[in-house]
Design an enzyme around this catalytic site. Sequence first.
Site, PDB file in Angstrom:
ATOM      1  CG  ASP A  86      -0.199  -4.845   3.755  1.00  0.00           C
ATOM      2  OD1 ASP A  86      -1.752  -4.825   3.157  1.00  0.00           O
ATOM      3  OD2 ASP A  86       0.167  -3.750   3.610  1.00  0.00           O
ATOM      4  CG  ASP A 117       0.987   1.704   4.338  1.00  0.00           C
ATOM      5  OD1 ASP A 117      -0.161   1.824   4.050  1.00  0.00           O
ATOM      6  OD2 ASP A 117       0.754   0.972   3.585  1.00  0.00           O
TER       7      ASP A 117
END
Length: 128
Positions: A86, A117
């Site tokens: 990310d 996550d």
Amino acid sequence: MPTPIETVTAFINEWAKSSEALHASHHTYFTPTTVWENVGVITTVGIDEAIAFINEFEKKTGFATIRVDILNIAADGDKVLTERVDHFVNADGATFASVRIMGIFELENGKVARWRDYFDTAAMGPLA
């Protein structure tokens, strides 16, 4: 109906478009009771808590969008595993942090019902 991988990929792809698209994606892809856990950081329940967390994180870090490189993705039924990076991008379009993440999305009726996550919080640098 899209496959679970198509659903998760579509959700993730919205994050890079704009802050508004990032927020809207949670309204589109979450259920009213979705549990989103950033392991070791925060757990949110529902759309409103998720958006509040995003808003606070935007204020704290100055990110405008998140560009995601999906390195690997696999599904087992309605469970989708992602290995991804990310990239947090500011309003000027510059990437100021990149975080490697393993995540699992658990879908129900085409929506994200649970999402976890896992990442090294020490590696978050300017996001910590």
